[in-house]
Scaffold this motif. Structure first.
Motif, PDB file in Angstrom:
ATOM      1  N   SER A 281       0.808  -1.224   0.000  1.00  0.00           N
ATOM      2  CA  SER A 281       0.000   0.000   0.000  1.00  0.00           C
ATOM      3  C   SER A 281       0.842   1.275   0.000  1.00  0.00           C
ATOM      4  O   SER A 281       0.394   2.305  -0.490  1.00  0.00           O
ATOM      5  N   GLU A 282       2.042   1.181   0.536  1.00  0.00           N
ATOM      6  CA  GLU A 282       2.885   2.375   0.582  1.00  0.00           C
ATOM      7  C   GLU A 282       4.000   2.335  -0.455  1.00  0.00           C
ATOM      8  O   GLU A 282       4.806   3.251  -0.546  1.00  0.00           O
ATOM      9  N   MET A 283       4.054   1.254  -1.234  1.00  0.00           N
ATOM     10  CA  MET A 283       5.153   1.085  -2.181  1.00  0.00           C
ATOM     11  C   MET A 283       4.725   1.286  -3.636  1.00  0.00           C
ATOM     12  O   MET A 283       5.162   2.231  -4.291  1.00  0.00           O
ATOM     13  N   ASP A 284       3.894   0.371  -4.140  1.00  0.00           N
ATOM     14  CA  ASP A 284       3.587   0.392  -5.572  1.00  0.00           C
ATOM     15  C   ASP A 284       2.147  -0.017  -5.873  1.00  0.00           C
ATOM     16  O   ASP A 284       1.868  -0.586  -6.919  1.00  0.00           O
ATOM     17  N   MET A 285       1.237   0.293  -4.961  1.00  0.00           N
ATOM     18  CA  MET A 285      -0.158  -0.087  -5.167  1.00  0.00           C
ATOM     19  C   MET A 285      -0.758   0.563  -6.420  1.00  0.00           C
ATOM     20  O   MET A 285      -1.600  -0.037  -7.099  1.00  0.00           O
ATOM     21  N   LEU A 286      -0.348   1.785  -6.746  1.00  0.00           N
ATOM     22  CA  LEU A 286      -0.855   2.440  -7.957  1.00  0.00           C
ATOM     23  C   LEU A 286      -0.454   1.647  -9.196  1.00  0.00           C
ATOM     24  O   LEU A 286      -1.236   1.505 -10.144  1.00  0.00           O
ATOM     25  N   ASP A 287       0.761   1.103  -9.191  1.00  0.00           N
ATOM     26  CA  ASP A 287       1.221   0.301 -10.327  1.00  0.00           C
ATOM     27  C   ASP A 287       0.502  -1.046 -10.368  1.00  0.00           C
ATOM     28  O   ASP A 287       0.169  -1.548 -11.448  1.00  0.00           O
ATOM     29  N   ILE A 288       0.258  -1.633  -9.207  1.00  0.00           N
ATOM     30  CA  ILE A 288      -0.487  -2.898  -9.146  1.00  0.00           C
ATOM     31  C   ILE A 288      -1.890  -2.697  -9.695  1.00  0.00           C
ATOM     32  O   ILE A 288      -2.396  -3.511 -10.475  1.00  0.00           O
TER      33      ILE A 288
ATOM     34  N   PHE B  61      -3.417  -4.531 -12.934  1.00  0.00           N
ATOM     35  CA  PHE B  61      -4.642  -5.326 -12.740  1.00  0.00           C
ATOM     36  C   PHE B  61      -5.661  -4.972 -13.821  1.00  0.00           C
ATOM     37  O   PHE B  61      -6.242  -5.857 -14.450  1.00  0.00           O
ATOM     38  N   LYS B  62      -5.869  -3.681 -14.019  1.00  0.00           N
ATOM     39  CA  LYS B  62      -6.837  -3.218 -15.023  1.00  0.00           C
ATOM     40  C   LYS B  62      -6.413  -3.658 -16.423  1.00  0.00           C
ATOM     41  O   LYS B  62      -7.237  -4.108 -17.238  1.00  0.00           O
ATOM     42  N   LYS B  63      -5.113  -3.545 -16.703  1.00  0.00           N
ATOM     43  CA  LYS B  63      -4.592  -3.917 -18.015  1.00  0.00           C
ATOM     44  C   LYS B  63      -4.761  -5.415 -18.277  1.00  0.00           C
ATOM     45  O   LYS B  63      -5.140  -5.838 -19.360  1.00  0.00           O
ATOM     46  N   LEU B  64      -4.498  -6.223 -17.253  1.00  0.00           N
ATOM     47  CA  LEU B  64      -4.538  -7.680 -17.396  1.00  0.00           C
ATOM     48  C   LEU B  64      -5.955  -8.243 -17.444  1.00  0.00           C
ATOM     49  O   LEU B  64      -6.251  -9.141 -18.234  1.00  0.00           O
ATOM     50  N   PHE B  65      -6.827  -7.708 -16.583  1.00  0.00           N
ATOM     51  CA  PHE B  65      -8.108  -8.374 -16.367  1.00  0.00           C
ATOM     52  C   PHE B  65      -9.322  -7.570 -16.808  1.00  0.00           C
ATOM     53  O   PHE B  65     -10.456  -8.031 -16.679  1.00  0.00           O
ATOM     54  N   GLY B  66      -9.099  -6.347 -17.298  1.00  0.00           N
ATOM     55  CA  GLY B  66     -10.196  -5.579 -17.862  1.00  0.00           C
ATOM     56  C   GLY B  66     -11.177  -5.021 -16.859  1.00  0.00           C
ATOM     57  O   GLY B  66     -12.265  -4.571 -17.222  1.00  0.00           O
ATOM     58  N   CYS B  67     -10.848  -5.083 -15.575  1.00  0.00           N
ATOM     59  CA  CYS B  67     -11.695  -4.485 -14.538  1.00  0.00           C
ATOM     60  C   CYS B  67     -10.771  -3.913 -13.477  1.00  0.00           C
ATOM     61  O   CYS B  67      -9.576  -4.199 -13.461  1.00  0.00           O
ATOM     62  N   SER B  68     -11.310  -3.109 -12.600  1.00  0.00           N
ATOM     63  CA  SER B  68     -10.454  -2.479 -11.597  1.00  0.00           C
ATOM     64  C   SER B  68     -10.257  -3.382 -10.390  1.00  0.00           C
ATOM     65  O   SER B  68     -11.125  -4.198 -10.059  1.00  0.00           O
ATOM     66  N   LEU B  69      -9.136  -3.219  -9.730  1.00  0.00           N
ATOM     67  CA  LEU B  69      -8.887  -3.943  -8.482  1.00  0.00           C
ATOM     68  C   LEU B  69      -9.923  -3.535  -7.440  1.00  0.00           C
ATOM     69  O   LEU B  69     -10.433  -4.375  -6.681  1.00  0.00           O
TER      70      LEU B  69
ATOM     71  N   LEU C 206     -10.512  -1.591   0.689  1.00  0.00           N
ATOM     72  CA  LEU C 206     -10.802  -0.540  -0.281  1.00  0.00           C
ATOM     73  C   LEU C 206     -10.031   0.736   0.053  1.00  0.00           C
ATOM     74  O   LEU C 206      -9.587   1.446  -0.856  1.00  0.00           O
ATOM     75  N   LYS C 207      -9.880   1.023   1.335  1.00  0.00           N
ATOM     76  CA  LYS C 207      -9.082   2.201   1.744  1.00  0.00           C
ATOM     77  C   LYS C 207      -7.626   2.031   1.294  1.00  0.00           C
ATOM     78  O   LYS C 207      -6.979   2.982   0.829  1.00  0.00           O
ATOM     79  N   LEU C 208      -7.088   0.817   1.440  1.00  0.00           N
ATOM     80  CA  LEU C 208      -5.699   0.549   1.047  1.00  0.00           C
ATOM     81  C   LEU C 208      -5.556   0.600  -0.466  1.00  0.00           C
ATOM     82  O   LEU C 208      -4.528   1.037  -0.994  1.00  0.00           O
ATOM     83  N   CYS C 209      -6.617   0.189  -1.169  1.00  0.00           N
ATOM     84  CA  CYS C 209      -6.589   0.224  -2.636  1.00  0.00           C
ATOM     85  C   CYS C 209      -6.581   1.656  -3.153  1.00  0.00           C
ATOM     86  O   CYS C 209      -5.928   1.975  -4.135  1.00  0.00           O
ATOM     87  N   GLY C 210      -7.331   2.521  -2.465  1.00  0.00           N
ATOM     88  CA  GLY C 210      -7.358   3.930  -2.856  1.00  0.00           C
ATOM     89  C   GLY C 210      -8.615   4.284  -3.614  1.00  0.00           C
ATOM     90  O   GLY C 210      -9.651   4.559  -3.017  1.00  0.00           O
ATOM     91  N   GLU C 211      -8.546   4.246  -4.942  1.00  0.00           N
ATOM     92  CA  GLU C 211      -9.677   4.667  -5.762  1.00  0.00           C
ATOM     93  C   GLU C 211     -10.022   3.605  -6.791  1.00  0.00           C
ATOM     94  O   GLU C 211      -9.247   2.689  -7.050  1.00  0.00           O
ATOM     95  N   ASP C 212     -11.195   3.791  -7.398  1.00  0.00           N
ATOM     96  CA  ASP C 212     -11.604   2.930  -8.501  1.00  0.00           C
ATOM     97  C   ASP C 212     -10.964   3.458  -9.793  1.00  0.00           C
ATOM     98  O   ASP C 212     -10.901   4.659 -10.001  1.00  0.00           O
ATOM     99  N   ASP C 213     -10.487   2.541 -10.620  1.00  0.00           N
ATOM    100  CA  ASP C 213      -9.841   2.953 -11.875  1.00  0.00           C
ATOM    101  C   ASP C 213     -10.799   2.831 -13.050  1.00  0.00           C
ATOM    102  O   ASP C 213     -11.538   1.877 -13.156  1.00  0.00           O
TER     103      ASP C 213
END
Length: 357
Positions: free
Chosen positions: A314-321, A325-333, A350-357
Motif C-alpha cells: 500500500s505504501e510502495m507500488d499499489m498504484l502500479d499494481i 490489474f486493469k490492463k490484465l483483467f479488464g476491470c479495476s482492483l 478498499l481504503k488501502l486500494c485507494g480509488e476505482d480505476d
C-alpha cells in the motif's frame, strides 16, 4: 477462507492477449523501473497524514476498543489513514497510555480476517513477512505458494530485514528452518533467494547476457532432459538489469520467452518459483496483480493473500499494481475487492486500494 458472492461474469474477464502481452512483450523491459531495485513511496496509495498526532489517535482507538462493542469504522479510518512509520508511533504511544499493546487489544476485540488485517497494519513490514513465513512452514505440510510469492517478489534489503526479524522472533536462522521444510531443486532455489544476495549492479554486460541465454537454451530446450541447476544459478544470482537483457537475448535466440521454456521443461513447485522469479524480474506489480486476481476468482476468496499484498504494497507500488490489474483483467482492483469482500474487512481493503480505476 470466507465465501463471498461471486462477481458477475461480465465484471472481470481475463484478457488472454493482455496476459500474453505483459509477460511476452520485452520491448520496454530494459528501460522500465523495477520494484526489486528501486525503493519508492511515490507509487503508494497510503501517505503520511499531515498534522499527525499519535496521542490523539490513541485516544480515538482506545475509545473505539474499550467502549460497549467495538467501533470498527474508527479502527479502519485511523489505521488505514496513517503511514507505516506513523502507525508504529501510535503503537508506542498506545502501550505507554494503556499499559497494553495495541496488537493484543486488537486481537481481543476483533476477529477473523478483519483482525488479521488490522494486526498486519500495525506490525512492522519485516516482522509481518516473518510471521507469514512462519505460518507457511509450521504445522503439517508447507505452503510453498506463500514462500514462492515472498521470496520471488522481495528485494535484497527486504529479505535481509525479514531474516533479521526471523532471528529476533525465533532465535533461529530462517534458512535453517526453511531447509528442514522444503526439499529438492525447489529448496535449493528458495534458499539462495533467502540469502538476499542477488547481484545489485546496475551495469549490463551484453556479452554475458548472450552467453547466459545460450547456456539456458542448451540446458533446457536444446537438451534431452533439463539441467535445472543452470536455470537456478542464473535466475537467482544475476542482477535484475542483467536478467532483463538475458530475457531479451533468450527470446532472440530461441524464438520463445524464457517463461515459456520453463513451463515446458519443468513442473511443480520449482516451475512455479522460477516462473515467479522471471515475472518479478519483468514486473513485480504485474506479478502481484495476478496473485490478487487468482486470490479472488473461483469459489471463495483467499483472504490471506489479499491481506498480505494489500497491506504490504500500500505504501510502495499499489498504484502500479492497480494499473497492471486493469490492463490484465479488464476491470479495476477496487471493483473486484468490493464484489469479493464484505464488512469492515472489505472497507479496510478498499481504503488501502485507494480509488476505482
Amino acid at each position: 477462507m470466507n465465501c463471498y458472492p461471486a462477481p458477475s461474469p461480465l465484471s472481470c474477464r481475463i484478457s488472454t492477449a493482455a496476459m500474453a502481452n505483459v509477460w511476452d512483450d520485452l520491448d520496454l523491459l530494459l528501460d522500465s523501473p523495477s520494484s526489486l531495485t528501486v525503493t519508492s513511496t511515490t507509487r503508494g496509495t497510503i501517505k503520511e497524514k499531515a498534522g499527525f498526532k499519535a496521542a490523539e489517535d490513541v485516544v480515538a482507538l482506545r475509545k473505539a476498543i474499550e467502549g460497549i462493542g467495538t467501533t470498527e469504522k474508527t479502527l479502519v479510518e485511523v489505521l488505514t489513514g496513517r503511514s507505516i512509520s506513523q502507525r508504529q508511533l501510535i503503537c508506542k504511544a498506545y502501550q505507554e497510555a494503556a499499559n497494553r499493546t495495541l496488537v493484543d487489544d486488537l486481537k481481543g476485540d476483533t476477529h477473523g480476517d478483519f483482525e488479521d488485517l488490522l494486526v498486519a497494519l500495525v506490525t512492522p513490514p519485516p516482522l509481518f513477512d516473518c510471521h507469514e513465513v512462519i505460518r507457511a512452514i509450521k504445522g503439517p505440510g508447507t505452503t510453498e505458494e506463500t514462500l514462492t510469492e515472498i521470496f520471488a517478489s522481495r528485494s535484497n534489503k527486504q529479505i535481509k530485514a525479514l531474516s533479521d526479524a526471523y532471528l529476533a522472533e525465533t532465535g533461529r536462522l530462517m534458512t535453517h528452518d526453511l531447509k528442514s521444510e522444503v526439499s529438492g531443486d525447489y529448496a535449493t532455489t528458495l534458499l539462495i533467494l533467502a540469502e538476499g544476495k542477488r547481484d545489485e549492479s546496475t551495469n549490463v554486460d551484453p556479452a554475458k547476457a548472450k552467453a547466459d541465454a545460450k547456456a539456458l537454451y542448451e540446458a533446457g530446450e536444446k537438451k534431452w532432459g533439463t539441467d535445472e541447476s543452470k536455470f537456478i544459478d542464473i535466475l537467482c544470482h544475476r542482477s535484475v538489469p542483467q536478467l532483463r537483457q538475458t530475457l531479451v537475448e533468450y527470446k532472440a535466440l530461441s524464438n520463445k520467452t524464457l517463461q515459456e521454456s520453463i513451463e515446458r521443461e519443468m513442473s511443480g513447485n520449482l516451475e512455479d518459483l522460477l516462473v515467479a522469479i522471471v515475472k518479478c524480474v519483468k514486473s513485480v506489480p504485474a506479478y502481484l496483480a495476478e496473485r490478487l486476481f487468482k486470490s479472488t476468482k473461483g469459489v471463495g476468496t483467499t483472504e490471506s493473500v489479499l491481506t498480505r499484498i494489500m497491506v504490504g504494497r500500500s505504501e510502495m507500488d499499489m498504484l502500479d499494481i492497480r494499473a497492471e490489474f486493469k490492463k490484465l483483467f479488464g476491470c479495476s482492483l477496487y471493483s473486484t475487492i468490493k464484489s469479493e469482500t464484505a464488512g469492515s474487512y472489505g472497507q479496510a481493503l478498499l481504503k488501502l486500494c485507494g480509488e476505482d480505476d
